[in-house]
Write a protein that holds these residues in place. Structure first.
Motif, mmCIF file in Angstrom:
data_model
loop_
_atom_site.group_PDB
_atom_site.id
_atom_site.type_symbol
_atom_site.label_atom_id
_atom_site.label_comp_id
_atom_site.label_asym_id
_atom_site.label_seq_id
_atom_site.Cartn_x
_atom_site.Cartn_y
_atom_site.Cartn_z
ATOM 1 N N GLY A 1 34.672 -4.770 -107.813
ATOM 2 C CA GLY A 1 33.409 -5.468 -107.633
ATOM 3 C C GLY A 1 33.373 -6.793 -108.369
ATOM 4 N N ILE A 2 33.918 -6.800 -109.605
ATOM 5 C CA ILE A 2 33.958 -8.041 -110.383
ATOM 6 C C ILE A 2 34.852 -9.075 -109.701
ATOM 7 C CG2 ILE A 2 34.715 -9.047 -112.565
ATOM 8 C CD1 ILE A 2 33.906 -6.416 -113.919
ATOM 9 N N ILE A 3 36.013 -8.619 -109.230
ATOM 10 C CA ILE A 3 36.929 -9.534 -108.536
ATOM 11 C C ILE A 3 36.265 -10.096 -107.275
ATOM 12 C CG2 ILE A 3 39.108 -9.674 -107.271
ATOM 13 C CD1 ILE A 3 40.226 -7.592 -109.239
ATOM 14 N N LEU B 1 35.496 -14.016 -106.427
ATOM 15 C CA LEU B 1 36.006 -14.679 -105.220
ATOM 16 C C LEU B 1 34.870 -15.258 -104.380
ATOM 17 C CD1 LEU B 1 38.816 -12.178 -104.129
ATOM 18 C CD2 LEU B 1 39.077 -14.410 -105.235
ATOM 19 N N VAL B 2 33.784 -14.477 -104.241
ATOM 20 C CA VAL B 2 32.628 -14.975 -103.488
ATOM 21 C C VAL B 2 32.040 -16.193 -104.189
ATOM 22 C CG1 VAL B 2 30.264 -14.443 -102.805
ATOM 23 C CG2 VAL B 2 32.065 -12.786 -102.396
ATOM 24 N N PRO C 1 12.035 4.957 -114.631
ATOM 25 C CA PRO C 1 12.988 5.885 -115.248
ATOM 26 C C PRO C 1 14.404 5.646 -114.758
ATOM 27 C CG PRO C 1 11.747 6.971 -113.510
ATOM 28 C CD PRO C 1 11.142 5.615 -113.668
ATOM 29 N N SER C 2 15.376 6.148 -115.516
ATOM 30 C CA SER C 2 16.775 5.984 -115.131
ATOM 31 C C SER C 2 17.097 6.836 -113.909
ATOM 32 C CB SER C 2 17.692 6.373 -116.296
ATOM 33 O OG SER C 2 17.479 7.721 -116.668
ATOM 34 N N PHE C 3 18.110 6.397 -113.156
ATOM 35 C CA PHE C 3 18.523 7.090 -111.941
ATOM 36 C C PHE C 3 19.993 7.476 -112.038
ATOM 37 C CE2 PHE C 3 15.892 7.179 -108.047
ATOM 38 C CZ PHE C 3 14.682 6.849 -108.626
ATOM 39 N N THR C 4 20.341 8.543 -111.327
ATOM 40 C CA THR C 4 21.748 8.892 -111.194
ATOM 41 C C THR C 4 22.393 7.932 -110.209
ATOM 42 O OG1 THR C 4 21.187 11.215 -111.517
ATOM 43 C CG2 THR C 4 23.384 10.727 -110.666
ATOM 44 N N LEU C 5 23.467 7.283 -110.612
ATOM 45 C CA LEU C 5 24.153 6.338 -109.724
ATOM 46 C C LEU C 5 25.222 7.090 -108.940
ATOM 47 C CD1 LEU C 5 24.328 3.503 -108.716
ATOM 48 C CD2 LEU C 5 25.892 2.952 -110.572
ATOM 49 N N THR C 6 24.978 7.257 -107.658
ATOM 50 C CA THR C 6 25.884 7.974 -106.774
ATOM 51 C C THR C 6 26.628 6.980 -105.895
ATOM 52 O OG1 THR C 6 24.204 8.159 -105.044
ATOM 53 C CG2 THR C 6 24.250 9.894 -106.708
ATOM 54 N N LEU C 7 27.583 7.490 -105.110
ATOM 55 C CA LEU C 7 28.293 6.614 -104.177
ATOM 56 C C LEU C 7 27.341 5.977 -103.166
ATOM 57 C CD1 LEU C 7 31.599 8.599 -103.565
ATOM 58 C CD2 LEU C 7 31.226 6.595 -104.999
ATOM 59 N N PRO C 8 26.371 6.734 -102.571
ATOM 60 C CA PRO C 8 25.395 6.066 -101.705
ATOM 61 C C PRO C 8 24.567 5.032 -102.459
ATOM 62 C CG PRO C 8 25.387 8.426 -101.290
ATOM 63 C CD PRO C 8 26.229 8.205 -102.510
ATOM 64 N N GLY C 9 24.274 5.293 -103.738
ATOM 65 C CA GLY C 9 23.541 4.318 -104.540
ATOM 66 C C GLY C 9 24.336 3.043 -104.726
ATOM 67 N N ILE C 10 25.637 3.182 -104.977
ATOM 68 C CA ILE C 10 26.510 2.009 -105.097
ATOM 69 C C ILE C 10 26.519 1.226 -103.776
ATOM 70 C CG2 ILE C 10 28.894 1.258 -105.420
ATOM 71 C CD1 ILE C 10 29.251 3.633 -107.331
#
Length: 454
Positions: free
Chosen positions: A262-264, A268-269, A307-316
């Motif tokens: 993601g950083i890369i 690039l963008v 509140p905090s959330f669980t970061l899942t693959l769909p969330g990403i």
């Protein structure tokens, strides 16, 4: 927009840089061996099961108690509501009706260091607290112990599904007094701290047999509500049969690889839009950094009321999609500024025209995503959430269901789009209008026009 002064660029840029640093790094102190967390950072994100692992626990009624299928369905419903209400948006729940078992899988807490499954499952197995309250959140009328049974029935007059309640003798007395006093008003139904329904009192109910109706009720919705009410009136507390740790299928290494990628991609963008659009491209990169920081802040619990959330693959995926829309918004505006300069407009005129003429297209695309995200959060989030109540008339076409993975996607998408408006539209315009006031940045070439040799 009113005249923007030169200092505005530094003010907005400082706010974005500060938000980025705080949302990623957080703020904490340690006194002796006791750490105190003031602002949560990325290290405090609660990652999904695939990324970090979690707990596998089996619940069952007390030994010797033969639970009915309805009671097991009610218990499952309560666990689902508790999961999503606690923003644990990555979980798996299975019910074995033959053996009276409920298998639950969910990720570790963000600050879990000793991986104690027993501590992690305590709250889930507790008997749910069901209460009926006056109005939206007034004094308690009756509790779960006063409800003998809730089930789906059909209204003999309309044929629509309703939820029928059978109360105990004590419950019938209390409910009769309350419904006589609150005729024409509402009695809300709460599961723990989550409001699950708020029906209107039409008549005084004296015999302990009440019905909850709605013209938009589907059979699935009526059953879902009945299950939740039965869950709060369960005559037993779920027992922990066994529990164990779950190893991550992707692992923290995969998470780190995704972050690196993601950083890369961001770099690039950024290089691409700076080469293509020069100074507006630089401003766009700062705005995109603010958008990413805002999304992360809404996940970690940075803001007091979120509140905090669980970061899942769909969330990403929701974050990535919103960032893509942010890039698109900045590209459209920067391209329009170039075109306005080519037809002879001044720098100020090109910036004003570029933002004003692209706003409608950006707004339409973003508001569409917001509507999609709101529907997903309303359909698959906690039943007492604002979106679930707001969209209740629509849900007659499909039954609501607390599904954390979809709720997570909708949440990250909607906060990403909101920050796209704040950063990609408002902040970008303020910074660009401000920096264009400096003599060193008055060359049209810096904005995609023809170089001024004066």
């Amino acid at each position: 927009m009113k005249k923007v002064g030169k200092p505005m660029f530094f003010i907005v840029a400082a706010i974005i840089i500060g938000l980025t640093a705080l949302s990623f790094l957080g703020v904490s102190t340690t006194y002796g061996d006791v750490p105190t967390k003031y602002i949560k950072g990325v290290d405090d994100i609660r990652w999904g099961i695939d990324i970090r692992g979690g707990v596998d626990v089996t619940f069952s009624p007390p030994e010797g108690y033969d639970a009915t299928d309805e009671e097991m369905a009610a218990a499952e419903s309560i666990i689902k509501v508790r999961m999503v209400s606690q923003n644990i948006t990555d979980s798996e729940i299975y019910t074995d009706y033959n053996k009276d078992r409920i298998i639950v899988r969910f990720p570790w807490k963000e600050d879990e260091t000793d991986f104690d499954p027993e501590d992690a499952v305590k709250e889930l197995g507790e008997t749910a607290l069901l209460t009926f309250k006056e109005g939206s959140n007034g004094p308690v009328v009756i509790e779960g112990k006063h409800v003998q049974e809730a089930y789906v029935a059909l209204d003999p007059q309309t044929g629509n599904p309703v939820v029928a309640l059978t109360l105990t003798s004590e419950g019938a007395t209390l409910f009769s007094e309350a419904t006589g006093r609150l005729k024409g008003q509402t009695i809300s139904i709460w599961m723990d701290d989550t409001k699950i329904s708020e029906p209107v009192v039409n008549d005084q109910i004296t015999d302990g047999n009440a019905t909850i109706s709605s013209p938009n009720f589907t059979t699935e919705e009526a059953k879902d509500l009945a299950d939740k009410i039965n869950g709060g009136a369960l005559p037993f507390k779920l027992q922990t049969e066994n529990f164990s740790s779950i190893s991550a299928t992707l692992g923290l290494g995969s998470r780190d690889a995704m972050v690196t990628a993601g950083i890369i991609a961001f770099i690039l963008v950024s290089i691409f839009i700076i080469i293509m659009y020069r100074l507006p491209g630089v401003i766009a990169c700062i705005a995109l950094m603010g958008q990413v920081a805002g999304s992360i802040a809404c996940i970690t619990g940075f803001f007091p009321n979120i509140p905090s959330f669980t970061l899942t693959l769909p969330g990403i995926a929701g974050i990535i999609l919103s960032i893509g829309m942010g890039v698109d918004a900045n590209v459209i505006t920067s391209e329009r500024i170039k075109e306005e300069l080519k037809v002879g407009k001044t720098i100020d005129g090109a910036i004003d025209s570029g933002f004003s003429r692209t706003f409608a297209a950006i707004f339409d695309g973003n508001i569409t995503m917001v509507l999609v995200a709101v529907v997903l959060m309303g359909a698959f989030g906690p039943p007492g959430s604002i979106f679930a109540r707001l969209l209740a008339p629509i849900f007659r076409w499909f039954g609501s269901s607390a599904t954390g993975a979809i709720y997570s996607f909708g949440y990250t998408l909607v906060v990403g789009v909101i920050f796209n408006f704040l950063m990609g539209v408002t902040a970008s315009r303020l910074m660009l209008k401000s920096i264009s006031k400096f003599k060193a940045f008055k060359n049209p070439w810096l904005y995609g026009g023809v170089k001024n040799n004066d």
